[in-house]
Write a protein that holds these residues in place. Structure first.
Motif, PDB file in Angstrom:
ATOM      1  N   ARG A   1       0.810  -1.217   0.000  1.00 33.89           N
ATOM      2  CA  ARG A   1       0.000   0.000   0.000  1.00 33.89           C
ATOM      3  C   ARG A   1       0.849   1.275   0.000  1.00 33.89           C
ATOM      4  NH1 ARG A   1      -2.499  -4.211   1.904  1.00 33.89           N
ATOM      5  NH2 ARG A   1      -4.626  -4.574   1.157  1.00 33.89           N
ATOM      6  N   GLY A   2       2.083   1.152  -0.485  1.00 36.54           N
ATOM      7  CA  GLY A   2       2.931   2.336  -0.650  1.00 36.54           C
ATOM      8  C   GLY A   2       3.566   2.836   0.632  1.00 36.54           C
ATOM      9  N   LEU A   3       3.350   2.109   1.723  1.00 36.48           N
ATOM     10  CA  LEU A   3       3.851   2.576   3.017  1.00 36.48           C
ATOM     11  C   LEU A   3       5.156   1.910   3.437  1.00 36.48           C
ATOM     12  CD1 LEU A   3       0.479   3.035   4.912  1.00 36.48           C
ATOM     13  CD2 LEU A   3       2.308   4.725   4.798  1.00 36.48           C
TER      14      LEU A   3
ATOM     15  N   LEU B   1       8.434   2.349   2.871  1.00 39.27           N
ATOM     16  CA  LEU B   1       9.517   3.178   3.410  1.00 39.27           C
ATOM     17  C   LEU B   1       9.039   4.073   4.550  1.00 39.27           C
ATOM     18  CD1 LEU B   1      11.593   4.070   0.216  1.00 39.27           C
ATOM     19  CD2 LEU B   1      11.979   2.260   1.899  1.00 39.27           C
ATOM     20  N   ALA B   2       7.765   4.418   4.576  1.00 39.67           N
ATOM     21  CA  ALA B   2       7.230   5.170   5.721  1.00 39.67           C
ATOM     22  C   ALA B   2       7.262   4.283   6.967  1.00 39.67           C
ATOM     23  CB  ALA B   2       5.804   5.645   5.427  1.00 39.67           C
TER      24      ALA B   2
ATOM     25  N   GLY C   1      10.002   6.324  -4.280  1.00 43.37           N
ATOM     26  CA  GLY C   1       9.319   5.496  -3.285  1.00 43.37           C
ATOM     27  C   GLY C   1       9.216   6.116  -1.910  1.00 43.37           C
ATOM     28  N   LEU C   2       9.674   7.364  -1.779  1.00 46.91           N
ATOM     29  CA  LEU C   2       9.705   8.002  -0.459  1.00 46.91           C
ATOM     30  C   LEU C   2       8.528   8.945  -0.218  1.00 46.91           C
ATOM     31  CD1 LEU C   2      13.534   8.533  -0.032  1.00 46.91           C
ATOM     32  CD2 LEU C   2      12.034   7.502   1.666  1.00 46.91           C
TER      33      LEU C   2
ATOM     34  N   LEU D   1       5.343   8.692   0.796  1.00 49.81           N
ATOM     35  CA  LEU D   1       4.623   8.632   2.073  1.00 49.81           C
ATOM     36  C   LEU D   1       5.567   8.728   3.272  1.00 49.81           C
ATOM     37  CD1 LEU D   1       1.749   6.079   1.352  1.00 49.81           C
ATOM     38  CD2 LEU D   1       1.712   8.575   1.272  1.00 49.81           C
ATOM     39  N   ALA D   2       6.810   8.316   3.109  1.00 47.37           N
ATOM     40  CA  ALA D   2       7.796   8.514   4.181  1.00 47.37           C
ATOM     41  C   ALA D   2       8.049  10.013   4.372  1.00 47.37           C
ATOM     42  CB  ALA D   2       9.103   7.783   3.859  1.00 47.37           C
TER      43      ALA D   2
ATOM     44  N   LEU E   1       5.130  11.432   6.162  1.00 44.10           N
ATOM     45  CA  LEU E   1       5.221  11.138   7.595  1.00 44.10           C
ATOM     46  C   LEU E   1       6.146  12.130   8.295  1.00 44.10           C
ATOM     47  CD1 LEU E   1       4.570   9.233   9.986  1.00 44.10           C
ATOM     48  CD2 LEU E   1       6.527   7.844   9.278  1.00 44.10           C
TER      49      LEU E   1
ATOM     50  N   ASP F   1      -3.688   6.702  -1.557  1.00 42.39           N
ATOM     51  CA  ASP F   1      -2.669   6.136  -0.668  1.00 42.39           C
ATOM     52  C   ASP F   1      -2.414   7.065   0.520  1.00 42.39           C
ATOM     53  OD1 ASP F   1      -2.599   4.228  -2.628  1.00 42.39           O
ATOM     54  OD2 ASP F   1      -0.596   4.705  -3.356  1.00 42.39           O
TER      55      ASP F   1
ATOM     56  N   ARG G   1      -1.351   2.704  -5.252  1.00 39.45           N
ATOM     57  CA  ARG G   1      -1.422   1.333  -4.754  1.00 39.45           C
ATOM     58  C   ARG G   1      -2.841   0.940  -4.378  1.00 39.45           C
ATOM     59  NH1 ARG G   1       3.658  -0.538  -3.772  1.00 39.45           N
ATOM     60  NH2 ARG G   1       5.137   0.852  -4.787  1.00 39.45           N
ATOM     61  N   GLN G   2      -3.515   1.780  -3.588  1.00 40.37           N
ATOM     62  CA  GLN G   2      -4.822   1.407  -3.043  1.00 40.37           C
ATOM     63  C   GLN G   2      -5.825   1.042  -4.127  1.00 40.37           C
ATOM     64  OE1 GLN G   2      -5.482   0.647  -0.144  1.00 40.37           O
ATOM     65  NE2 GLN G   2      -3.797   1.553   0.989  1.00 40.37           N
TER      66      GLN G   2
ATOM     67  N   VAL H   1      -5.127  -2.875  -5.125  1.00 42.17           N
ATOM     68  CA  VAL H   1      -5.118  -4.003  -4.182  1.00 42.17           C
ATOM     69  C   VAL H   1      -6.464  -4.007  -3.462  1.00 42.17           C
ATOM     70  CG1 VAL H   1      -2.619  -4.040  -3.857  1.00 42.17           C
ATOM     71  CG2 VAL H   1      -4.026  -2.640  -2.350  1.00 42.17           C
TER      72      VAL H   1
END
Lengths: 306, 306
Positions: free
Chosen positions: A213-215, A217-218, B214-215, B217-218, B221, B255, B292-293, B296
């Motif tokens: 779900r893309g999380l 690395l978070a 890929g960062l 959502l990180a 956060l 996401d 992503r959401q 899936v």
């Protein structure tokens, strides 16, 4: 927010990566990928699993791979074991480091090993004890610890209780897996803090994250903030579990290594060296893998060394 | 790590999403997507940009879209403006909220607007002043604030200096864009903390993140931890910049909303309602989008409402 020190990345391309693929990779191909991982600086590599070849035919040659592979100094070669028969095979090929794991989800446990969680706990204890008595370094794993695609939320108290049991057995590391990629960072942070308190400072805590779900690395970032310094990943972001249909893509080794290095943590990995083996894997599989770094230009400040 | 309260997500599918696509979407299609975004609970939507149609033909009908769209209560309709001519057009169609932005990267600034950064600062000041004097709510944006695909690292002192200037003009919000997706969480946290100190508590700070490495959502956060509560995203994770070849994919609205809701933050968005419009966009574009959401199954605990 500030980090320093070393990160250990365990690459699971050869196990969690390949186990879900219809195409069965040859021993020669596996040796080729193993060499590429070592050349990129990976220091811990999960090369396969000692499970029944009827259920996971992709891993049937794990024994042969262990016999054929080099054992270079400074690299830990490890594999997955789920029961006593698997441990026998791992000991026979002389592996000194193993992941021995059960699931925290009733449904996943039954699908994976045909046992309830409590049956799994009872059955795995003598396996872990025997591995430790043989001098094996044991990483005890808890699959589906942060959510289950079948049954949803997993009670953290159950995960903590299992981890306590593992720590009491004397394992060196406990691995928490978000098998279906359902975790969120607040949950990861909270559980890791509580787990480290429960198992004490002498047992290492590691995280196995999927990027469903893309999380991915978070969740890694939350783990870092909770003090975790060992992370599983798979080159190319390949991955999944044959018995967890939603489990897509491990966190990619190259993306995780890049993220850590950018934040001041040393991984020892030259992730740019993974571009070629990822391209090779994509050619063999006939599709693009989900990793990001292997598909975009390196940042300008790294291009001169690309 | 604990969060509570509300998150505002500005969806930019119709602007940052569509501007990079070869296929030019019709006005009817844009109105359809706008309605879908509103139906899913989006409360701020960037519908287009008032730039020269010669450079970004995908946005040529932004004026017509603003004339044709409904203006529902509780929804903020906004658009991107880069110069005085754009502001004239935005005022002519009665938009009360605008993003007015420049780039912090010399190279990106020259490619985007044919100006140096300092020329951009000088040129945008009267545009912002005029918008404010006309009663427009202004979000002043700093593009390439966290890295540039052409020139690499961007001096945070420059970004902070620009933000101070914007705050002194009286803008209501300052938006920091990771246009090329080069930021890391430590950097995001540090810069956001320093920026909020520099602009004071009365000016909101928002983040525009791309998921190139890929960062996404990180970095979100990290922004949350620094106190940011407004984030840009694009349904489906569509996105890019016509003049930044590396800029792939905004953080996906679904996401980001899922992540926030899982961590106890209220977005007001029912992201499961975005599955249908994302599928529609994918059919029109002939390819899968990176979100992503939308690809899936919903987590088990949300499936009954899916």
């Amino acid at each position: 927010m500030q980090f320093s020190g070393d990160i250990l990345i365990e690459d699971e391309f050869l196990r969690d990566g390949l186990q879900n693929e219809e195409r069965i990779f040859t021993l020669a191909e596996k040796l080729e990928f193993l060499a590429a991982l070592e050349a990129a600086g990976l220091r811990r590599i999960q090369v396969g699993s000692f499970v029944h070849p009827k259920w996971v035919p992709q891993m049937a040659d794990t024994d042969a791979l262990c016999e054929a592979m080099p054992r270079n100094e400074g690299v830990t070669y490890t594999a997955l074991v789920l029961n006593g028969a698997g441990l026998d095979r791992a000991l026979a090929v002389g592996l000194g480091h193993l992941s021995i794991s059960i699931s925290a989800s009733e449904t996943h446990s039954r699908k994976n090993t045909n046992r309830s969680v409590d049956e799994g706990r009872a059955a795995i204890t003598p396996v872990i004890e025997r591995a430790l008595s043989e001098g094996v370094t044991v990483r005890a794993g808890i699959q589906s610890a942060l959510g289950c695609g079948f049954e949803g939320r997993i009670d953290p108290a159950r995960v903590i209780a299992i981890a306590r049991e593992f720590a009491a057995l004397g394992v060196q590391e406990i691995n928490i897996a978000d098998t279906a990629g359902l975790a969120n960072p607040v949950q990861v942070f909270d559980l890791c803090r509580k787990l480290q308190d429960a198992i004490g400072p002498d047992v290492a805590l590691s995280l196995h994250l999927h990027d469903t779900r893309g999380l991915g690395l978070a969740n890694m970032l939350a783990g870092l903030q909770a003090g975790v310094r060992i992370f599983d990943a798979a080159m190319g972001g390949l991955g999944g579990c044959p018995f967890v249909p939603e489990a897509t893509g491990n966190v990619a080794t190259e993306d995780l290594a890049f993220a850590c290095e950018e934040m001041g943590l040393a991984t020892g990995i030259d992730w740019q060296k993974l571009r070629a083996p990822v391209a090779r894997a994509e050619a063999l599989l006939g599709r693009a893998l989900p990793a990001r770094q292997s598909h975009v230009p390196s940042p300008p400040w790294l291009r001169e060394v690309a």
